[in-house]
Write a protein that holds these residues in place. Structure first.
Motif, PDB file in Angstrom:
ATOM      1  N   PRO A   6       0.784  -1.237   0.000  1.00 29.27           N
ATOM      2  CA  PRO A   6       0.000   0.000   0.000  1.00 29.27           C
ATOM      3  C   PRO A   6       0.816   1.286   0.000  1.00 29.27           C
ATOM      4  O   PRO A   6       0.467   2.246  -0.695  1.00 29.27           O
ATOM      5  CB  PRO A   6      -0.875  -0.112   1.242  1.00 29.27           C
ATOM      6  N   VAL A   7       1.904   1.337   0.761  1.00 25.20           N
ATOM      7  CA  VAL A   7       2.661   2.583   0.851  1.00 25.20           C
ATOM      8  C   VAL A   7       3.390   2.861  -0.464  1.00 25.20           C
ATOM      9  O   VAL A   7       3.305   3.963  -1.016  1.00 25.20           O
ATOM     10  CB  VAL A   7       3.625   2.568   2.058  1.00 25.20           C
ATOM     11  N   LEU A   8       4.102   1.869  -0.988  1.00 23.42           N
ATOM     12  CA  LEU A   8       4.822   2.094  -2.249  1.00 23.42           C
ATOM     13  C   LEU A   8       3.859   2.289  -3.425  1.00 23.42           C
ATOM     14  O   LEU A   8       4.157   3.050  -4.348  1.00 23.42           O
ATOM     15  CB  LEU A   8       5.821   0.968  -2.514  1.00 23.42           C
ATOM     16  N   THR A   9       2.708   1.650  -3.379  1.00 23.76           N
ATOM     17  CA  THR A   9       1.704   1.887  -4.429  1.00 23.76           C
ATOM     18  C   THR A   9       1.268   3.348  -4.412  1.00 23.76           C
ATOM     19  O   THR A   9       1.192   4.007  -5.460  1.00 23.76           O
ATOM     20  CB  THR A   9       0.495   0.947  -4.248  1.00 23.76           C
ATOM     21  N   VAL A  82       9.551  -3.938  -3.730  1.00 26.29           N
ATOM     22  CA  VAL A  82       8.921  -4.134  -5.030  1.00 26.29           C
ATOM     23  C   VAL A  82       9.959  -4.262  -6.138  1.00 26.29           C
ATOM     24  O   VAL A  82      11.069  -3.751  -6.035  1.00 26.29           O
ATOM     25  CB  VAL A  82       7.949  -2.984  -5.401  1.00 26.29           C
ATOM     26  N   VAL A  83       9.546  -4.942  -7.198  1.00 29.27           N
ATOM     27  CA  VAL A  83      10.238  -4.960  -8.481  1.00 29.27           C
ATOM     28  C   VAL A  83       9.221  -4.478  -9.493  1.00 29.27           C
ATOM     29  O   VAL A  83       8.059  -4.907  -9.477  1.00 29.27           O
ATOM     30  CB  VAL A  83      10.727  -6.379  -8.854  1.00 29.27           C
ATOM     31  N   ALA A  98      12.513  -1.131  -5.356  1.00 27.02           N
ATOM     32  CA  ALA A  98      12.401  -0.142  -4.288  1.00 27.02           C
ATOM     33  C   ALA A  98      12.167  -0.872  -2.972  1.00 27.02           C
ATOM     34  O   ALA A  98      11.447  -1.868  -2.927  1.00 27.02           O
ATOM     35  CB  ALA A  98      11.253   0.822  -4.555  1.00 27.02           C
ATOM     36  N   THR A  99      12.801  -0.356  -1.940  1.00 27.59           N
ATOM     37  CA  THR A  99      12.598  -0.853  -0.586  1.00 27.59           C
ATOM     38  C   THR A  99      12.275   0.343   0.296  1.00 27.59           C
ATOM     39  O   THR A  99      13.004   1.335   0.289  1.00 27.59           O
ATOM     40  CB  THR A  99      13.867  -1.540  -0.048  1.00 27.59           C
ATOM     41  N   ALA A 107       4.708   5.859   8.120  1.00 28.15           N
ATOM     42  CA  ALA A 107       5.464   6.838   7.330  1.00 28.15           C
ATOM     43  C   ALA A 107       6.780   6.204   6.858  1.00 28.15           C
ATOM     44  O   ALA A 107       7.325   5.312   7.514  1.00 28.15           O
ATOM     45  CB  ALA A 107       5.752   8.092   8.150  1.00 28.15           C
ATOM     46  N   VAL A 108       7.299   6.693   5.743  1.00 26.77           N
ATOM     47  CA  VAL A 108       8.531   6.151   5.169  1.00 26.77           C
ATOM     48  C   VAL A 108       9.739   6.725   5.914  1.00 26.77           C
ATOM     49  O   VAL A 108       9.955   7.931   5.918  1.00 26.77           O
ATOM     50  CB  VAL A 108       8.620   6.469   3.659  1.00 26.77           C
ATOM     51  N   ARG A 109      10.522   5.823   6.545  1.00 31.97           N
ATOM     52  CA  ARG A 109      11.758   6.210   7.250  1.00 31.97           C
ATOM     53  C   ARG A 109      12.960   6.133   6.327  1.00 31.97           C
ATOM     54  O   ARG A 109      13.826   6.988   6.355  1.00 31.97           O
ATOM     55  CB  ARG A 109      12.032   5.261   8.427  1.00 31.97           C
ATOM     56  N   ARG A 110      13.057   5.046   5.576  1.00 34.37           N
ATOM     57  CA  ARG A 110      14.179   4.810   4.677  1.00 34.37           C
ATOM     58  C   ARG A 110      13.620   4.417   3.318  1.00 34.37           C
ATOM     59  O   ARG A 110      12.637   3.681   3.243  1.00 34.37           O
ATOM     60  CB  ARG A 110      15.088   3.681   5.186  1.00 34.37           C
TER      61      ARG A 110
END
Length: 123
Positions: A6-9, A82-83, A98-99, A107-110
């Motif tokens: 969900p977050v990377l999407t 993801v690839v 992406a990682t 929230a995205v930390r890294r």
């Protein structure tokens, strides 16, 4: 594996839009990133930093020209991986992975992204 990330999407959905700056609302206070960006033939650039680094990265990218397609993704604890591939006008442009490491609030930390036009995972 799943493609439910969900977050990377959401991140790549924002990046593909007319308003990619919305990703700034998705990052944690201690955010750090590295984007390894190859244009092929051994030519590449690295964009690194914290929030200011992300702002600089956003300022230099084309808006609404590339579409990110997540082909494989998984969630492992606090990580989303993801690839995928990017397309321009429907044609393959590059593969990426992406990682994202998330904090307890999601929230995205890294964030680590690598992309290259030299390899395609599409058959």
């Amino acid at each position: 594996m799943t493609t439910v990330v969900p977050v990377l999407t959401q991140w790549f959905g924002y990046m593909d839009s007319d308003d990619p700056d919305r990703v700034l609302a998705m990052i944690a206070d201690d955010f750090t990133m590295s984007v390894q960006f190859s244009t092929g033939a051994g030519q590449s650039a690295e964009f690194v930093g914290d929030r200011a680094g992300l702002v600089a990265y956003l300022a230099q990218r084309e808006k609404s020209t590339l579409i990110h397609h997540i082909d494989v993704g998984t969630v492992a604890g606090e990580y989303e991986l993801v690839v995928g591939r990017t397309t321009r006008d429907g044609a393959f442009e590059a593969s990426f992975n992406a990682t994202a490491q998330l904090d307890s609030a999601g929230a995205v930390r890294r964030l680590l992204i690598a992309r290259t036009p030299e390899i395609s995972f599409v058959r």
